[in-house]
Write a protein that holds these residues in place. Sequence first.
Motif, PDB file in Angstrom:
ATOM      1  N   HIS A 196       0.968  -1.064   0.108  1.00 44.49           N
ATOM      2  CA  HIS A 196      -0.023  -0.026  -0.073  1.00 44.49           C
ATOM      3  C   HIS A 196       0.965   1.438   0.035  1.00 44.49           C
ATOM      4  O   HIS A 196       1.932   1.461   0.787  1.00 44.49           O
ATOM      5  N   VAL A 197       0.704   2.123  -1.026  1.00 44.43           N
ATOM      6  CA  VAL A 197       1.662   3.198  -1.119  1.00 44.43           C
ATOM      7  C   VAL A 197       0.861   4.515  -0.891  1.00 44.43           C
ATOM      8  O   VAL A 197       1.443   5.554  -1.406  1.00 44.43           O
ATOM      9  N   GLY A 198      -0.491   4.576  -0.546  1.00 44.40           N
ATOM     10  CA  GLY A 198      -1.378   5.613  -0.415  1.00 44.40           C
ATOM     11  C   GLY A 198      -0.731   6.636   0.682  1.00 44.40           C
ATOM     12  O   GLY A 198      -0.251   6.318   1.695  1.00 44.40           O
ATOM     13  N   ALA A 199      -0.957   7.780   0.425  1.00 43.72           N
ATOM     14  CA  ALA A 199      -0.252   8.742   1.249  1.00 43.72           C
ATOM     15  C   ALA A 199      -1.346  10.246   1.053  1.00 43.72           C
ATOM     16  O   ALA A 199      -1.706  10.583   0.089  1.00 43.72           O
ATOM     17  N   LEU A 200      -1.200  11.033   2.045  1.00 46.26           N
ATOM     18  CA  LEU A 200      -1.762  12.395   1.889  1.00 46.26           C
ATOM     19  C   LEU A 200      -0.988  13.136   0.932  1.00 46.26           C
ATOM     20  O   LEU A 200      -1.645  14.064   0.183  1.00 46.26           O
ATOM     21  N   SER A 201       0.094  13.041   0.701  1.00 46.95           N
ATOM     22  CA  SER A 201       0.965  13.827  -0.261  1.00 46.95           C
ATOM     23  C   SER A 201       1.139  13.029  -1.393  1.00 46.95           C
ATOM     24  O   SER A 201       1.740  12.036  -1.383  1.00 46.95           O
ATOM     25  N   LEU A 202       0.836  13.683  -2.484  1.00 46.88           N
ATOM     26  CA  LEU A 202       0.955  13.007  -3.718  1.00 46.88           C
ATOM     27  C   LEU A 202       2.520  12.746  -3.969  1.00 46.88           C
ATOM     28  O   LEU A 202       2.857  11.594  -4.475  1.00 46.88           O
ATOM     29  N   PRO A 203       3.478  13.551  -3.882  1.00 52.94           N
ATOM     30  CA  PRO A 203       4.785  13.348  -4.000  1.00 52.94           C
ATOM     31  C   PRO A 203       5.276  12.004  -3.249  1.00 52.94           C
ATOM     32  O   PRO A 203       5.878  11.297  -3.684  1.00 52.94           O
ATOM     33  N   GLU A 204       4.913  11.801  -1.956  1.00 51.22           N
ATOM     34  CA  GLU A 204       5.148  10.838  -1.222  1.00 51.22           C
ATOM     35  C   GLU A 204       4.761   9.687  -1.793  1.00 51.22           C
ATOM     36  O   GLU A 204       5.172   8.543  -1.775  1.00 51.22           O
ATOM     37  N   SER A 205       3.633   9.484  -2.076  1.00 50.57           N
ATOM     38  CA  SER A 205       2.751   8.408  -2.785  1.00 50.57           C
ATOM     39  C   SER A 205       3.496   8.011  -4.001  1.00 50.57           C
ATOM     40  O   SER A 205       3.880   6.795  -3.950  1.00 50.57           O
ATOM     41  N   GLN A 206       4.067   9.073  -4.711  1.00 51.55           N
ATOM     42  CA  GLN A 206       4.595   8.667  -5.965  1.00 51.55           C
ATOM     43  C   GLN A 206       5.917   8.073  -5.471  1.00 51.55           C
ATOM     44  O   GLN A 206       6.451   6.994  -6.397  1.00 51.55           O
ATOM     45  N   GLU A 207       6.735   8.665  -4.727  1.00 56.69           N
ATOM     46  CA  GLU A 207       8.041   7.965  -4.382  1.00 56.69           C
ATOM     47  C   GLU A 207       7.639   6.591  -3.701  1.00 56.69           C
ATOM     48  O   GLU A 207       8.615   5.731  -4.292  1.00 56.69           O
ATOM     49  N   LEU A 208       6.949   6.203  -2.976  1.00 55.72           N
ATOM     50  CA  LEU A 208       6.753   4.804  -2.456  1.00 55.72           C
ATOM     51  C   LEU A 208       6.469   3.959  -3.855  1.00 55.72           C
ATOM     52  O   LEU A 208       6.644   2.766  -3.804  1.00 55.72           O
ATOM     53  N   PRO A 240      -6.953   9.948  -0.566  1.00 51.77           N
ATOM     54  CA  PRO A 240      -6.714  11.043  -0.027  1.00 51.77           C
ATOM     55  C   PRO A 240      -7.679  11.399   1.268  1.00 51.77           C
ATOM     56  O   PRO A 240      -8.751  11.619   0.593  1.00 51.77           O
ATOM     57  N   PHE A 241      -7.491  11.540   2.442  1.00 52.72           N
ATOM     58  CA  PHE A 241      -8.377  11.708   3.334  1.00 52.72           C
ATOM     59  C   PHE A 241      -8.458  13.030   4.179  1.00 52.72           C
ATOM     60  O   PHE A 241      -9.358  12.988   4.974  1.00 52.72           O
ATOM     61  N   PHE A 242      -7.600  13.845   3.870  1.00 51.24           N
ATOM     62  CA  PHE A 242      -7.843  15.202   4.767  1.00 51.24           C
ATOM     63  C   PHE A 242      -8.430  16.283   3.546  1.00 51.24           C
ATOM     64  O   PHE A 242      -9.455  16.534   3.879  1.00 51.24           O
ATOM     65  N   PHE A 243      -7.717  16.681   2.707  1.00 46.82           N
ATOM     66  CA  PHE A 243      -8.424  17.284   1.504  1.00 46.82           C
ATOM     67  C   PHE A 243      -9.019  15.998   0.650  1.00 46.82           C
ATOM     68  O   PHE A 243      -8.046  15.364   0.353  1.00 46.82           O
ATOM     69  N   LYS A 244     -10.002  16.225   0.633  1.00 44.61           N
ATOM     70  CA  LYS A 244     -10.707  14.911  -0.132  1.00 44.61           C
ATOM     71  C   LYS A 244     -11.176  15.348  -1.477  1.00 44.61           C
ATOM     72  O   LYS A 244     -11.373  16.093  -1.634  1.00 44.61           O
ATOM     73  N   PRO A 245     -10.915  14.119  -2.530  1.00 43.68           N
ATOM     74  CA  PRO A 245     -11.482  14.177  -3.778  1.00 43.68           C
ATOM     75  C   PRO A 245     -13.048  14.351  -3.841  1.00 43.68           C
ATOM     76  O   PRO A 245     -13.464  13.710  -2.916  1.00 43.68           O
ATOM     77  N   THR A 246     -13.597  15.243  -4.237  1.00 40.95           N
ATOM     78  CA  THR A 246     -15.057  15.328  -4.123  1.00 40.95           C
ATOM     79  C   THR A 246     -15.774  14.821  -5.383  1.00 40.95           C
ATOM     80  O   THR A 246     -17.051  14.438  -5.353  1.00 40.95           O
ATOM     81  N   ASN A 247     -14.980  14.094  -6.212  1.00 43.89           N
ATOM     82  CA  ASN A 247     -15.863  13.526  -7.493  1.00 43.89           C
ATOM     83  C   ASN A 247     -14.734  12.548  -7.965  1.00 43.89           C
ATOM     84  O   ASN A 247     -13.632  12.329  -7.981  1.00 43.89           O
ATOM     85  N   LYS A 248     -15.349  11.717  -9.045  1.00 42.36           N
ATOM     86  CA  LYS A 248     -14.573  10.565  -9.742  1.00 42.36           C
ATOM     87  C   LYS A 248     -13.289  11.174 -10.312  1.00 42.36           C
ATOM     88  O   LYS A 248     -12.368  10.568 -10.300  1.00 42.36           O
ATOM     89  N   ASP A 249     -13.689  12.320 -10.965  1.00 47.03           N
ATOM     90  CA  ASP A 249     -12.471  12.723 -11.936  1.00 47.03           C
ATOM     91  C   ASP A 249     -11.392  13.106 -10.984  1.00 47.03           C
ATOM     92  O   ASP A 249     -10.253  12.898 -11.307  1.00 47.03           O
ATOM     93  N   GLU A 250     -11.715  13.915  -9.814  1.00 48.22           N
ATOM     94  CA  GLU A 250     -10.379  14.137  -9.066  1.00 48.22           C
ATOM     95  C   GLU A 250      -9.674  13.003  -8.408  1.00 48.22           C
ATOM     96  O   GLU A 250      -8.608  12.940  -8.294  1.00 48.22           O
TER      97      GLU A 250
END
Length: 308
Positions: free
Chosen positions: A83-95, A112-122
Motif C-alpha cells: 500500500h503506497v497511499g499517502a496524503l501527499s502526492l509526491p510521497e505516494s509517488q515516491e513509494l 486521500p482523506f484530509f483534503f478529499k477528492p469530491t468526485n470521480k475525476d478528482e
Amino acid sequence: MTPGKKLEGLVAATVTPMTPDGQINLSVIRKYVDYLVSEQNVKNVFVNGTTGEGLSLNIQERKQLAEEWVCQGKEKLDHVIIHVGALSLPESQELARHAAAIGASGIAVIAPFFFKPTNKDELTAFLQKVASEAPAVPFYYYHIPSLTGVKIRVEELLGGIKEQIPTFQGVKFSDTDLLDLAQCINKNEREQFAFLYGVDEQLLSALAIGADGAVGSTYNYLGQKTNLMLQAFAKPDLALARKYQFLTGEFLNFVIKLGFGVAQTKAVITFVSGIPMGPPRLPLVDASEEFIVKAKAKLDSIVWPDGD
Ligand SMILES: CC(=O)N[C@H](C=O)[C@@H](O)[C@H](O)[C@H](O)CO
Ligand SMILES: CC(=O)C(=O)O
C-alpha cells in the motif's frame, strides 16, 4: 512470487511488528512469512495498509518494511502488495517508484482523506499520478470509505478507468455496500479486474455476488478456517461455508463488543502465532490484559466443523 498470476483467494493484511519501545521490528518478518504460509495457508500479503498502520509510519519505515516483505516473500509468497497511499502526492509517488524498484507484485492506494477528492475525476487524477510512477506494476484501488470519508462509489470510479490507468487491476473493497460491489462485478466482467473483499465478517456474502477473494486482518489468524470456507463455497457446500462464516463471525462479534482495532489484532496474532507483534503506535494504544484473556478464551472455545 508468481508474476502475472491473478490475485485471488486470501490476502493477509499484515500488522507492522514493533519493538516494545515503538520501533519497527523487521527481524520477525521472516518468521511471520513462514507462519502465514505453513499455519494459515495464506500466500498473499497486503503490507502497510490499515492493519499495518501504514499511515502512521514515515516514508523510510514504509520502504524498509516493503523491502523486507518482498525479500522474505520471494520464494514463499505468491503476491506481495504494497500500500503506497499517502496524503501527499509526491510521497505516494515516491513509494510507488520504490515498490516498483524492489519488485513488488502490486501497489494499492487509498483516497486521500484530509483534503478529499469530491468526485470521480478528482479521485482518478490522483490515482493516475501515483499509478503512472510504476507503469509495470498492477494497481489496486483501496476503497475504505469508513476510514477515508471518501464515499465515491466504486461502480462510478471504474467507468473508463483502464483508459486513464492502464495498470488498473482491481479493487480492495472494504465497505458493506454489496450493491456497489455487485454492480462493479457485473459491469467489469470483460476487464478481468480482481475484486477483493475487505469486511471479513461478511465475506461469504461477497463471494456469493462474485468477489475473487479477500484482503483482511483476520486472515492472519483465521486464514486456515477461512480457506476451508472458500473450499466449501467452491464445492458448493453452502451449509458448511455458512458454518465457517458463523463461527468466524462469532469470534469477531465477541471482540468487536470488547473494542476491536489494530492494537487488538496485533495482540491476537501474537498469542496465536507466538510471534511478538508488539504495541501499536500512538494514537493507538495497546490491548488490555483483560481483552487478551477474554479473546483467547473465546477463540479456544470455538468448535470448528473440521473438528479442530
Ligand atoms: C477497518 C479495517 O481495518 N478493516 C479490515 C480490512 O479492510 C478488516 O480486515 C477488519 O479488520 C475485519 O473485517 C474485522 O472487523
Ligand atoms: C484490512 C486491510 O486490508 C488493511 O489493513 O489495509
